[in-house]
Write an enzyme that holds these catalytic residues in place. Structure first.
Site, PDB file in Angstrom:
ATOM      1  N   ALA A 130       1.104  -0.698  -0.017  1.00 29.94           N
ATOM      2  CA  ALA A 130      -0.138  -0.404   0.104  1.00 29.94           C
ATOM      3  C   ALA A 130       0.798   1.399  -0.071  1.00 29.94           C
ATOM      4  O   ALA A 130       1.982   1.241   0.826  1.00 29.94           O
ATOM      5  CB  ALA A 130      -0.795   0.369   1.261  1.00 29.94           C
ATOM      6  N   LYS A 158       5.146   8.299   2.513  1.00 30.10           N
ATOM      7  CA  LYS A 158       6.332   9.618   1.079  1.00 30.10           C
ATOM      8  C   LYS A 158       6.599   9.588   2.640  1.00 30.10           C
ATOM      9  O   LYS A 158       5.420   9.921   4.048  1.00 30.10           O
ATOM     10  CB  LYS A 158       4.688   9.960   0.693  1.00 30.10           C
ATOM     11  N   ASP A 187       9.649   6.124   1.788  1.00 30.37           N
ATOM     12  CA  ASP A 187      10.248   6.975   0.120  1.00 30.37           C
ATOM     13  C   ASP A 187      10.146   8.812   0.034  1.00 30.37           C
ATOM     14  O   ASP A 187      10.107   9.527   0.620  1.00 30.37           O
ATOM     15  CB  ASP A 187       9.287   6.755  -1.336  1.00 30.37           C
ATOM     16  N   LYS A 260       9.792   1.567 -12.504  1.00 32.69           N
ATOM     17  CA  LYS A 260       8.776   2.234 -13.496  1.00 32.69           C
ATOM     18  C   LYS A 260       8.842   1.634 -14.244  1.00 32.69           C
ATOM     19  O   LYS A 260       9.389   3.196 -15.061  1.00 32.69           O
ATOM     20  CB  LYS A 260       9.168   3.556 -12.934  1.00 32.69           C
TER      21      LYS A 260
END
Length: 352
Positions: A130, A158, A187, A260
């Site tokens: 999540a 975050k 992050d 990514k």
């Protein structure tokens, strides 16, 4: 695969609002604007791709559109090689074209995309984390608790927009809310100085944070190398785009790398990088740039093609207020159920 002259590429633009703005150290994201592409062969078999440019990660929206226009013209002239050259230096556009080609080929071969990518065994699920935005301590803890209640056992928070002390308190509150069994990650999106990162890592290690992504600016390979070994694994995200795998390995700057596909230029490139870093015992983690359903499903197939992949950042559909079509990926108990249909398994995204 059909002859190149039998292939036709079409593009259409889209704009998708987020359910709520996602706060990161690089600013707030509130919409995703991009392009859906459709590649059709002479028999009417279709492959889909998606280009969702993101400032700081890919080319601009305008450059992406121009590259896709060139690729469309190249396919119209019967030259797939020219089409790929047209998008070679535009990562989002290349992602769209190569994903459409891969989806078409896997569909023609009647195999799920992940097996086309890896020729490996059947994979039913991949673990996912999540993603928790940068709210105040109470909000952050509540969102993490909600994620755990919905079956997630890995939460990525975050950090980096607030002071280091505030972020430590946020992580502390999350740990109190979710208990010791939940894996926590953080992050920072390049937000900290070396001293700030050292302070955060000291506290995060005590709080059981397993991975810290990109604490320093992307250029600081030596700094990231110096932060390793203090109880929290260091993952590079922006750093892999700036330096590449060779430099990261040479500097011994990372325990993990975040892949990514949209930013790297396609799931084919990301798959190659994943295999490369695994050989030198760097852990590959797959995530998205908050993509729509086509790219997001492609990332799930990419993760399924990586042996023993750890929890990845693929549970991002809920961040969007609307999507391009039906999501074929079911999230269940902290895992993404991998589509087993031909190709991507995405339907209903190109309704007339």
């Amino acid at each position: 695969m059909s002859r190149t002259e039998d292939l036709a590429l079409e593009c259409r633009s889209f704009s998708l609002a987020l359910d709520r703005p996602l706060a990161t150290a690089n600013g707030s994201i509130d919409t995703r604007d991009g392009f859906l592409v459709r590649l059709t062969d002479a028999d009417g078999t279709v492959g889909y791709g998606e280009a969702s440019p993101l400032p700081g990660w890919t080319e601009s929206h305008a450059d992406c559109e121009a590259a896709l226009d060139r690729a469309r013209d190249a396919f119209r002239n019967g030259d797939e090689r020219d089409a790929l050259e047209a998008v070679d230096r535009t990562s989002a556009a290349r992602h769209a074209v190569t994903l459409a080609i891969a989806d078409l080929k896997a569909t023609q071969e009647s195999t799920p995309l992940y097996r086309y990518l890896s020729e490996g065994p059947l994979v039913g699920r991949v673990p996912v984390n999540a993603t928790i935005g940068d709210g105040d301590p109470a909000e952050t803890a509540a969102r993490a608790r909600d994620a755990v209640d919905r079956g997630f056992d890995v939460c990525k928070v975050k950090v980096g927009r607030r002071s280091v002390d505030e972020d430590i308190e946020r992580i502390r509150r999350v740990r109190e809310a979710v208990g010791s069994a939940v894996d926590l990650r953080a992050d920072a999106n390049e937000a900290w100085t070396f001293e700030e990162a050292e302070t955060a890592i000291g506290a995060f290690a005590e709080l059981g944070v397993s991975i810290l992504e990109q604490p320093l600016p992307a250029g600081a390979l030596e700094g990231h190398a110096a932060l390793r070994g203090d109880g929290v694994a260091i993952a590079l995200d922006e750093g892999i785009l700036e330096h590449g795998v060779d430099a990261i390995c040479g500097a011994e700057a990372a325990d993990a790398v975040v892949l990514k596909p949209m930013a790297l230029g396609g799931i084919d490139v990301a798959r190659q990088v994943a295999a490369w870093v695994a050989e030198v015992e760097i852990t590959p983690l797959v995530t998205t740039t908050i993509d729509a359903v086509v790219a997001r499903t492609g990332a799930v197939h990419l993760a399924a093609a990586i042996p023993d992949v750890p929890a990845c950042g693929l549970a991002t559909a809920e961040l969007l207020a609307a999507d391009l079509g039906h999501d074929p990926v079911l999230l269940e108990n902290g895992s993404a159920v991998v589509p087993q249909a031909k190709g991507l398994g995405v339907e209903g995204v190109w309704e007339e």
